[in-house]
Every structure is written in C-alpha cells, then in structure tokens.
Design an enzyme around this catalytic site. Sequence first.
Site, mmCIF file in Angstrom:
data_model
loop_
_atom_site.group_PDB
_atom_site.id
_atom_site.type_symbol
_atom_site.label_atom_id
_atom_site.label_comp_id
_atom_site.label_asym_id
_atom_site.label_seq_id
_atom_site.Cartn_x
_atom_site.Cartn_y
_atom_site.Cartn_z
ATOM 1 N N GLU A 1 8.504 7.446 -10.699
ATOM 2 C CA GLU A 1 8.198 7.429 -9.282
ATOM 3 C C GLU A 1 6.820 6.850 -9.075
ATOM 4 O O GLU A 1 5.859 7.259 -9.733
ATOM 5 C CB GLU A 1 8.253 8.852 -8.712
ATOM 6 N N GLY A 2 6.710 5.872 -8.203
ATOM 7 C CA GLY A 2 5.440 5.242 -7.889
ATOM 8 C C GLY A 2 5.074 5.446 -6.439
ATOM 9 O O GLY A 2 5.721 6.200 -5.704
ATOM 10 N N THR A 3 4.025 4.758 -6.022
ATOM 11 C CA THR A 3 3.559 4.895 -4.651
ATOM 12 C C THR A 3 4.548 4.309 -3.665
ATOM 13 O O THR A 3 4.688 4.805 -2.542
ATOM 14 C CB THR A 3 2.206 4.180 -4.494
ATOM 15 N N SER B 1 7.941 3.278 -4.552
ATOM 16 C CA SER B 1 9.343 3.235 -4.954
ATOM 17 C C SER B 1 9.672 4.368 -5.922
ATOM 18 O O SER B 1 8.784 5.012 -6.470
ATOM 19 C CB SER B 1 9.669 1.892 -5.620
ATOM 20 N N ASP C 1 -2.260 -5.033 -11.917
ATOM 21 C CA ASP C 1 -2.155 -3.609 -12.266
ATOM 22 C C ASP C 1 -1.767 -3.432 -13.731
ATOM 23 O O ASP C 1 -0.829 -2.704 -14.056
ATOM 24 C CB ASP C 1 -1.130 -2.928 -11.349
#
Length: 482
Positions: free
Chosen positions: A96-98, A100, A247
């Site tokens: 889980e990312g910022t 998506s 990133d």
Amino acid sequence: MATVMPARRRRAESFRIHEDAPSTEDTEMNESALQDDDGAEHDGEPLEEDGHESEYSESSEEDAPDDSHFQADMEKLQDAFAGFRQKYRLIKRIGEGTFSTVYKAEDLVYDKYDNSWDLDKEMEKWTPPPLKSCASQSSATLDYQSQPQRRRKPKYVAIKKIYVTSSPSRILNELELLHDLRGCQSVCPLITAFRSTDQVVAILPYFRHSDFRDYFRKMTVPDMGIYLRSLFAALASVHSHNILHRDIKPTNFLYDPDSRRGVLVDFGLAEREGYDCKPCVCHDDPGARKMKLRSLVSSKMKDGYPREDTRPSRRANRAGTRGFRAPEVLFKCTEQSTKIDIWSAGVILLTILSRRFPFFNSADDVEAMIEIATIFGRQRMQAAALLHGCMLETTIPTIGRSGFSFEGIVLWSTGRSETKDKLSEDEKLAVEFLSRCMELDPSRRISAEEALQHEFLRMGLDESAEEASDAGDDDEMDMLKV
C-alpha cells in the site's frame, strides 16, 4: 466512450483497447495513506515519505487471507469491472502506497496472450524431459494419456488499484512512462491498464523478492556489486529515455537474492527530464554563475530569520523519500537531472556498507541538509549551496569544516577502529564507487552508463559469463545424450 492505455497483446496481434466497464460504485480510499508529514512545505508537490508503506512490501508466496477491510475492498474491485473474475483471481494485498494499493492475483488467461514480459518463461523452457527407455515409451504414453493432465503452474500478476483521488494527469503520466519503458532491462513492464468511470487499474508482473532488511547486512562486497549492477542497469534504461524515477530506494527495487535478479518498480513520481522546469545557475558557466551570485556572496548573513524576507520565493519539485533526496533537490534546484537518481542509489550503497538502515533519518529538509553537511563538512556544503544560488550558514558545533571520509564512516559504523583496522581491497573499490555516486555537484556525479563500466559493478562479471557459457555447453551435451 473513454479510451485507456494499450492492453496486453494477443498472439500475432497488435495492442487491443479494453472497453469501459459499466458504471459502478467508486472504490473506497485509504484515508490514512494520504496523510503527509511535511504538510504545506511541499510547494504543491506530493512526497513519498518513509512513514508510508511501499507498494510492493510483501515477498511471501503464501496465500494468507487479508483482514475484513481489504477483503471487502477486493470484492468491490472484482465487481467493478465486467469479466474481471474470469481473468484474474485476487489473492491478497501485497502493498500500500500513498496513491495506490497493490494486490497479488492469479492470471487466469495467461495462455491466451503473448507474455513477452514474463522473465521466468525462458527458464521454464529448459525443464528436463523424462528419461524413459524406448521399450517402455509406448506403455508410458498410454498411462500418461489415461491420466488427467497436470495443471499448469499458476502465473501471478500484481494489480495496482490507483486511488480515485489521484490526479488524472499523474495517473496518465505514470501509465505513459511505463508503456514507454516496455522491454527495458530490470524495469517493471506494464502488461495492461483499464478503467471504469474514475477507477483506474494497472496490471503489472508479480516479482518474487525478499525484504531488504532481511538480507542487506549479510551481503558481501561481490553481492553488493551484483545488486547495484542490476539497479544501475535499470537506471541506465530509464535515463536513456530521459526519465527521472525520483524515488529510488530499497523498497522500490524488488530484489531476489537467490536468483540475483532485481526489478525497478513504482513510477508514480517519475517524470520526463526538463518537464516544467526553469533555468538554474548550476547549469551556467562558472564565470557567469559567479557574476550572478556576487551580491549573495558579498552580503553578510545574520543569525536567525529576517523580519521581512525580500528574497523571491523559489518553487521546485521536491518529490521523493526522506533520506534519499539529492542535495540539489533539498536546495530547490529548478533544473534537476537524472543525476538525482544516482545520488539515491549511492545512499542505498552507503546503507549496505554501513549496515545501517535507514542511514539518513531526517524529519524535514533542513535536518536532511544538516545530516549531509555532517558528512561532507561545512565548506563543501556551502559550495554546493552556492552552486544552486543558495546560501548556507550554520553554527552547529558537530558540523566540522572538512567533514568525514566515507572510509572512516564505514569503519566506524561497522564497529571497526579507524586507526587499527583497514578496509579490504574490495571495500575500497566499493567506497570509491560510492564517492562517485554521492558527489555534491551533479555535473561531476557518475552517470548510470558510466557506472556500468566501473570496476566495482563489473566485479565477477567475466567469471560468471564464462561459467554460464561452460554450463550451457554441458547442458547441450546432456540433451544430445538423452
């Protein structure tokens, strides 16, 4: 009817376009994942922070069930697209990312498409045939035909559900960049993408990998060279397309120590070089830069902040992860290049050599500058600031004039005495490569193409190629004997 990114290819056919699915209820968004530590200091640019979980954080092959929230979200995602359940079987959430959430899923229609993205397909071709004599071959064939066919090994993909609150331009940018990078070495390819109303889903290959924290302290120097060679091969491919990843960090480079294969993922913050940028003095001739900065150098700095700051504000892209941002990003350089990714890769190498993760652990950009200045010293850091039209002054006593050497940092962080112990020849080679990556002046920093020719990244390359060639000859002889 809206269009989407080119879909996966059928055999001997060109890319097809997925049709829009019927309108459905909007997918829920994880509100907590959108919280950001730096608040309004982002200058309009979202940042990926260490507090957010990586999109690809799960390496286990076990199909363990998720909690009720994500089970419900998986059900909603499967119902959002017509025919989704006939094509993919969602298994679990793997990250889980910022912006998506990523799920692991089985590709149920793998055999119907041209899967040139599958890196394991070549290895499966060399499955040895059964060793049967000619006399028993006919009876064995009858027995085989009478038995049910053996089920093909499941093929997995990563399904990236992009939050509906994400900017449409950001979503389009990521998918376009992934589409342009298809076929690039060590770069995660885009299989296909489709949407229903405002819900966008990207289908990516699933790569088996290990958690960086589980293996980086055990890596030998040759292991570091193999790891970095795979990472810089990916960077060379990305940079050859004039794309900045922005990133680079261990959780965005999926590495499997067993196969020694790594894949660069998560292009959510990537952008094309030169996009929406303004000229910076760091690209000027040294003489012209000196003329522009003469008033800044001659002015006397006073302690504290001015009551009325008359200096013009500067806006620059500062997207990235704390601890991995290059100095030019911290100094708000308005003309950033692909060299920002090289600095971040150098931080990964420094992390491995020092056995400390994270190596830099700042709360904001000011602390990040202080951490870098502690290593490089006040004099070199002030010169780096002037390079981008900034002035740096500090009275912190722990920041010396000259800083420390990378060799001394590695010895200290690994519990060795700088006066009694020395680095091995391989470690010295790695430190020399590290100094080329973590150069404060981006114009003097090594490029990804140059890095691949460096002796450190070529360590053991010739020997492994010879061994692979010899092994290939042996395999051919074995096949002839059978």
